[in-house]
Write a protein that holds these residues in place. Sequence first.
Motif, short mmCIF file in Angstrom:
data_model
loop_
_atom_site.label_atom_id
_atom_site.label_comp_id
_atom_site.label_asym_id
_atom_site.label_seq_id
_atom_site.Cartn_x
_atom_site.Cartn_y
_atom_site.Cartn_z
N ASP A 83 0.84 -1.19 0.00
CA ASP A 83 0.00 0.00 0.00
C ASP A 83 0.88 1.25 0.00
N VAL A 84 0.48 2.26 -0.77
CA VAL A 84 1.17 3.55 -0.78
C VAL A 84 0.10 4.64 -0.65
N ALA A 85 0.14 5.37 0.43
CA ALA A 85 -0.78 6.49 0.65
C ALA A 85 0.00 7.79 0.59
N VAL A 86 -0.49 8.74 -0.18
CA VAL A 86 0.18 10.04 -0.31
C VAL A 86 -0.63 11.09 0.45
N ILE A 87 0.05 11.74 1.37
CA ILE A 87 -0.52 12.86 2.13
C ILE A 87 0.23 14.10 1.69
N THR A 88 -0.46 15.08 1.16
CA THR A 88 0.27 16.23 0.64
C THR A 88 -0.25 17.54 1.23
N GLN A 89 0.69 18.42 1.49
CA GLN A 89 0.36 19.80 1.88
C GLN A 89 0.23 20.69 0.65
N ASN A 90 0.53 20.14 -0.50
CA ASN A 90 0.47 20.91 -1.75
C ASN A 90 -0.95 20.98 -2.27
N VAL A 91 -1.24 22.05 -3.00
CA VAL A 91 -2.59 22.22 -3.54
C VAL A 91 -2.63 21.96 -5.04
N ASP A 92 -1.53 21.44 -5.60
CA ASP A 92 -1.51 21.08 -7.02
C ASP A 92 -2.00 19.65 -7.20
N ASN A 93 -2.00 19.19 -8.45
CA ASN A 93 -2.48 17.84 -8.75
C ASN A 93 -1.37 16.98 -9.37
N LEU A 94 -0.12 17.29 -9.05
CA LEU A 94 1.00 16.61 -9.71
C LEU A 94 1.13 15.16 -9.26
N HIS A 95 0.81 14.85 -8.01
CA HIS A 95 0.82 13.44 -7.59
C HIS A 95 -0.19 12.63 -8.39
N GLU A 96 -1.39 13.16 -8.55
CA GLU A 96 -2.42 12.45 -9.30
C GLU A 96 -2.01 12.29 -10.76
N ARG A 97 -1.47 13.34 -11.35
CA ARG A 97 -1.08 13.28 -12.75
C ARG A 97 0.08 12.33 -12.98
N ALA A 98 0.88 12.08 -11.94
CA ALA A 98 1.97 11.11 -12.04
C ALA A 98 1.47 9.68 -11.93
N GLY A 99 0.25 9.50 -11.41
CA GLY A 99 -0.31 8.16 -11.32
C GLY A 99 -0.66 7.68 -9.94
N SER A 100 -0.44 8.50 -8.91
CA SER A 100 -0.81 8.09 -7.55
C SER A 100 -2.33 8.12 -7.40
N ALA A 101 -2.87 7.07 -6.81
CA ALA A 101 -4.33 6.95 -6.68
C ALA A 101 -4.83 7.50 -5.36
N ALA A 102 -4.20 7.11 -4.26
CA ALA A 102 -4.66 7.53 -2.93
C ALA A 102 -3.89 8.78 -2.51
N VAL A 103 -4.46 9.96 -2.79
CA VAL A 103 -3.81 11.23 -2.46
C VAL A 103 -4.74 12.03 -1.55
N HIS A 104 -4.26 12.38 -0.37
CA HIS A 104 -5.06 13.11 0.61
C HIS A 104 -4.52 14.54 0.70
N HIS A 105 -5.31 15.51 0.26
CA HIS A 105 -4.91 16.92 0.23
C HIS A 105 -5.30 17.60 1.54
N LEU A 106 -4.31 17.85 2.38
CA LEU A 106 -4.59 18.46 3.67
C LEU A 106 -4.99 19.92 3.56
N HIS A 107 -4.46 20.60 2.55
CA HIS A 107 -4.68 22.05 2.44
C HIS A 107 -5.57 22.42 1.25
N GLY A 108 -6.30 21.45 0.72
CA GLY A 108 -7.21 21.74 -0.37
C GLY A 108 -6.56 21.59 -1.74
N SER A 109 -7.25 22.07 -2.77
CA SER A 109 -6.80 21.88 -4.14
C SER A 109 -7.10 23.10 -5.00
N LEU A 110 -6.15 23.43 -5.86
CA LEU A 110 -6.33 24.50 -6.84
C LEU A 110 -7.33 24.11 -7.92
N PHE A 111 -7.76 22.87 -7.93
CA PHE A 111 -8.63 22.38 -8.99
C PHE A 111 -10.04 22.09 -8.51
#
Length: 242
Positions: A83-111
């Motif tokens: 299992d790989v879970a991504v927790i990000t303080q970033n508000v971009d979508n670069l993890h998702e665009r790279a292919g990560s499925a489980a991404v938790h945005h702590l500070h929201g999203s620009l999208f």
Amino acid sequence: MRIAVLSGAGISAESGVPTFRDDKNGLWARFDPYELSSTRGWAEHPERVWAWYLWRHHLVQRVQPNDGHRAVAAWGNHPGVTDVAVITQNVDNLHERAGSAAVHHLHGSLFEFRCDSCGSRYTGPLQDVDEPTLELTPPVCALCAGLIRPSIVWFGEPLPERPWQAAVDAVSIADVLVVVGTSGLVYPAAGLPDIALSRGAVVIEVNPEATPLSGTATVTIRESASTALPTLLERLPVLLGG
């Protein structure tokens, strides 16, 4: 092996996403970050705050994930990783665009956008912004005529409950927590490594600069994300002295 990743501005900066403080001489250099990233700033200058975030929204669309983002996305296919879970303080979508499925945005999203008054989600058109613009008029909610705002966590607002709980859950079961490109100064996210350490999990810091976490992390790697992450799992036994 279950892996959690806590990422911050450093990993996205390698893709060309500037932090606020990177803009030393540009249009936004004259403004205090608090003025553009707080509930008070929005209340006093919504046109200015909207212009700032809309510019960043379009800027992120023009850059690409880097080797660090892609490495994290590929870890799920690594032998022994369950299992790989991504927790990000970033508000971009670069993890998702790279292919990560489980991404938790702590500070929201620009999208993601919503009405500041009724909270309804906004999926309507956005102005095109090729260059930084000082002020732009936010769209208006079709349901209540409130102003549309980015779904970003500003100073003075709590973290969204669902991503935060998902982050705590991921860190609480992780065998390895990789903390990459974050200053370790912004709470409550900066407290997540303490949860992992208290359980005896391995905490690996990847950052060219020292941070408050450096003294307690199991392993500290003074490399950039795009340099360290593609070979991190292969190097793990050596890093841990195995």
